[in-house]
Design an enzyme around this catalytic site. Sequence first.
Site, short mmCIF file in Angstrom:
data_model
loop_
_atom_site.label_atom_id
_atom_site.label_comp_id
_atom_site.label_asym_id
_atom_site.label_seq_id
_atom_site.Cartn_x
_atom_site.Cartn_y
_atom_site.Cartn_z
N ASP A 8 22.37 52.39 -6.77
CA ASP A 8 22.07 51.49 -8.00
C ASP A 8 20.81 52.00 -8.25
O ASP A 8 19.92 52.15 -7.74
CB ASP A 8 22.40 50.05 -7.97
CG ASP A 8 22.71 49.38 -9.34
OD1 ASP A 8 23.85 49.07 -9.46
OD2 ASP A 8 21.94 49.46 -10.14
N ASP A 16 18.82 57.10 -9.81
CA ASP A 16 19.55 57.48 -11.11
C ASP A 16 21.01 58.10 -10.58
O ASP A 16 20.70 59.28 -10.25
CB ASP A 16 19.03 58.09 -11.98
CG ASP A 16 19.62 58.32 -13.42
OD1 ASP A 16 20.72 57.94 -13.42
OD2 ASP A 16 19.09 59.00 -14.08
N ASP A 60 31.75 51.93 -10.72
CA ASP A 60 31.75 50.86 -11.50
C ASP A 60 31.02 50.95 -12.36
O ASP A 60 29.63 50.53 -12.24
CB ASP A 60 31.80 49.77 -10.31
CG ASP A 60 32.14 48.29 -11.05
OD1 ASP A 60 32.91 48.31 -12.00
OD2 ASP A 60 31.55 47.12 -10.53
N CYS A 107 34.51 46.82 -17.14
CA CYS A 107 35.24 45.40 -17.83
C CYS A 107 35.05 45.58 -19.16
O CYS A 107 34.33 45.16 -20.13
CB CYS A 107 34.05 44.41 -17.35
SG CYS A 107 32.34 44.40 -17.49
C1 LIG Z 1 29.11 47.06 -13.73
S1 LIG Z 1 28.00 47.06 -12.94
C2 LIG Z 1 28.20 47.31 -11.38
C3 LIG Z 1 28.45 45.92 -10.58
C4 LIG Z 1 28.64 46.12 -9.07
N1 LIG Z 1 29.72 47.15 -8.74
C5 LIG Z 1 29.02 44.89 -8.59
O1 LIG Z 1 29.88 44.44 -8.20
O2 LIG Z 1 28.08 44.05 -8.52
C6 LIG Z 1 26.78 48.63 -13.38
C7 LIG Z 1 25.82 48.69 -12.16
O3 LIG Z 1 25.23 50.33 -12.63
C8 LIG Z 1 23.64 50.27 -12.62
N2 LIG Z 1 23.51 51.51 -13.20
C9 LIG Z 1 23.53 51.68 -14.50
N3 LIG Z 1 23.17 52.85 -14.88
C10 LIG Z 1 22.83 53.44 -13.74
C11 LIG Z 1 22.48 54.90 -13.16
N4 LIG Z 1 22.02 55.85 -14.17
N5 LIG Z 1 22.23 55.00 -12.14
C12 LIG Z 1 22.58 53.94 -11.18
N6 LIG Z 1 23.03 53.03 -11.36
C13 LIG Z 1 22.99 52.78 -12.67
C14 LIG Z 1 23.38 48.90 -13.11
O4 LIG Z 1 22.17 48.51 -12.52
C15 LIG Z 1 24.64 47.94 -12.73
O5 LIG Z 1 24.33 47.51 -11.46
#
Ligand SMILES: C[S@@+](CC[C@H](N)C(=O)[O-])C[C@H]1O[C@@H](n2cnc3c(N)ncnc32)[C@H](O)[C@@H]1O
Length: 158
Positions: free
Chosen positions: A14, A33, A50, A103
């Site tokens: 993340d 990233d 996710d 979602c």
């Molecule tokens: C839908 S949430 C995932 C939630 C996680 N699966 C949970 O159950 O807590 C999407 C996640 O993607 C992360 N995110 C967004 N863009 C990202 C990127 N470019 N690289 C890594 N993580 C990223 C966000 O910080 C967020 O925690």
Amino acid sequence: MKDIAAHALIVSMDREAKRLELVRNEGNRVLGDASRPPFREESFDAILVDAPCSSLGIIRKHPEIKWHKREKDISALGDSQVKLLKTLWGALKTGGRMVYSVCSFEPEETTGVIERLRRSEKFTLENPLPFLFNKEYFLSLPHETGMDGFFIAKLRKL
Ligand SMILES: C[S@@+](CC[C@H](N)C(=O)[O-])C[C@H]1O[C@@H](n2cnc3c(N)ncnc32)[C@H](O)[C@@H]1O
């Protein structure tokens, strides 16, 4: 969860440290990233993306979403989801599975993303929830299912 961790190497990624702190397998957390992942080609048997999304599927629980999201945000989020999937695709072994979930129920973020990925990558769709549904992907529309809006697709890399 303990049993899976005993038999498999699970890596969690993340870009937000606070989100990673929630992960229990502390040894394999990667802060960064995911659109520029550090992983070697064909490293993983399975990858769960996710993905960050509009969250419109959970608007019943978070009605404030309608004040924060604009129509153009949805297509931009679809674009970034396609980019994430394409980039992480290389780290998946041939024959491995990628699960993509959001979602949301918006076509730009769900089925549209799968169709766009199909233009460059070869895969078959597998039923992600065979014990519940007989479809090639899972799409929950709240007015039909009474549940939150959600989308899950399982792609087997050819
Ligand atoms: C839908 S949430 C995932 C939630 C996680 N699966 C949970 O159950 O807590 C999407 C996640 O993607 C992360 N995110 C967004 N863009 C990202 C990127 N470019 N690289 C890594 N993580 C990223 C966000 O910080 C967020 O925690």
